[in-house]
Design an enzyme around this catalytic site. Structure first.
Site, mmCIF file in Angstrom:
data_model
loop_
_atom_site.group_PDB
_atom_site.id
_atom_site.type_symbol
_atom_site.label_atom_id
_atom_site.label_comp_id
_atom_site.label_asym_id
_atom_site.label_seq_id
_atom_site.Cartn_x
_atom_site.Cartn_y
_atom_site.Cartn_z
ATOM 1 N N PRO A 155 0.812 -1.222 0.000
ATOM 2 C CA PRO A 155 0.000 0.000 0.000
ATOM 3 C C PRO A 155 0.849 1.278 0.000
ATOM 4 C CG PRO A 155 -0.893 -1.611 1.517
ATOM 5 C CD PRO A 155 0.443 -2.137 1.093
ATOM 6 N N TYR A 156 1.961 1.256 0.726
ATOM 7 C CA TYR A 156 2.857 2.416 0.749
ATOM 8 C C TYR A 156 3.484 2.637 -0.621
ATOM 9 C CZ TYR A 156 7.044 5.164 1.899
ATOM 10 O OH TYR A 156 8.031 6.112 1.920
ATOM 11 N N ALA A 157 3.995 1.572 -1.236
ATOM 12 C CA ALA A 157 4.604 1.688 -2.559
ATOM 13 C C ALA A 157 3.579 2.142 -3.587
ATOM 14 C CB ALA A 157 5.231 0.360 -2.973
ATOM 15 N N SER A 159 1.105 4.147 -3.069
ATOM 16 C CA SER A 159 0.923 5.597 -2.900
ATOM 17 C C SER A 159 2.081 6.360 -3.525
ATOM 18 C CB SER A 159 0.784 5.943 -1.415
ATOM 19 O OG SER A 159 2.022 5.857 -0.721
ATOM 20 N N LYS A 160 3.279 5.813 -3.420
ATOM 21 C CA LYS A 160 4.445 6.505 -3.969
ATOM 22 C C LYS A 160 4.520 6.375 -5.494
ATOM 23 C CE LYS A 160 5.978 8.211 -0.145
ATOM 24 N NZ LYS A 160 5.977 9.678 0.066
#
Length: 247
Positions: A155-157, A159-160
């Site tokens: 999920p973090y990747a 967003s990036k």
């Protein structure tokens, strides 16, 4: 009455009270840039950074707010302009990084990541695109995990990945404005956010993945940011991977 000189360049550093954000704020201040240190929940840390910059002969102010709140960020840009006369650089380091496998992350956490990292970047970039002076620079923050593809970072990747897309498109939308737009993609960096929840064994393994065989430091990332904020005028619409060669 003490005369406060108008600085030649002014920067907003979002997430300026965090590990990388603080290093960026202090590095830009050493270049003579007046800095607005943005914070979300760490007013005391932001005040400490402002005092540290002032003690070194620089100019700084602090401002708190949610990066995904358009009204709060508009007020932050007004504060920077009122304090220093204009804005030349926005280094958008603010972000959050809850980790979990995709199959296990709850949707509320997923939504919170996207709100801060994606909407927050959109809000800050939109204001920067409208207000930066010619010769300015917008520097967003991505992550080398988009290449490293490490489990639990999905999920973090994601967003990036959105941050990178916005960065590359905005660079082209600002044609003729003499404003550069780039993203820095750090690898594993020795910050409290990185160390949270990791064992020493895991940390040592991650540090060994790059040919330099160490974690990055906030100062490593700040040097790349200062280059893009100042002399790196011919670098535009790029993602710079600052990770010691990990990928």
């Amino acid at each position: 009455m003490t005369h406060i000189p108008i600085p030649s360049r002014v920067a907003i550093v979002t997430g300026g009270s965090g590990g990388i954000g603080r290093a960026v704020a202090e590095r830009l201040a050493r270049d003579g840039v007046a800095v607005l240190v943005h914070y979300s929940g760490s007013a005391d840390k932001a005040k400490e950074i402002v005092e540290s910059i002032a003690a070194g002969g620089g100019q700084a102010t602090a401002f708190g707010g949610d990066v995904a709140d358009a009204d709060a960020m508009a007020a932050m840009f007004r504060h920077a302009t009122d304090a220093f006369g204009g804005i030349d650089v926005v280094a958008h380091t603010a972000g959050i990084m809850p980790l979990a496998p995709i199959a296990q992350m709850d949707l509320d956490t997923f939504d919170r990541i996207q709100r801060t990292n994606v909407r927050g970047t959109f809000v800050v970039n939109q204001l920067a695109a409208r207000q930066l002076r010619p010769g300015g620079a917008i520097i967003n923050f991505s992550t080398s995990v988009t290449r490293l593809q490490m489990p639990t970072y999905g999920p973090y990747a994601a967003s990036k990945g959105a941050v990178e897309a916005m960065t590359l498109i905005l660079a082209r939308e600002l044609r003729g404005r003499d404003i550069t737009v780039n993203a820095v993609a750090p690898g594993p960096t020795a910050t409290p956010l990185f160390f949270e929840g990791k064992t020493e064994q895991v940390i040592n393994h991650i540090a060994s993945l790059n040919p330099m065989e160490r974690l990055g430091t906030p100062d490593d990332i700040a040097e790349v940011t200062a280059f893009l904020a100042g002399p790196g005028r011919w670098v535009n619409g790029q993602v710079l991977y600052a990770n010691g060669g990990a990928a």
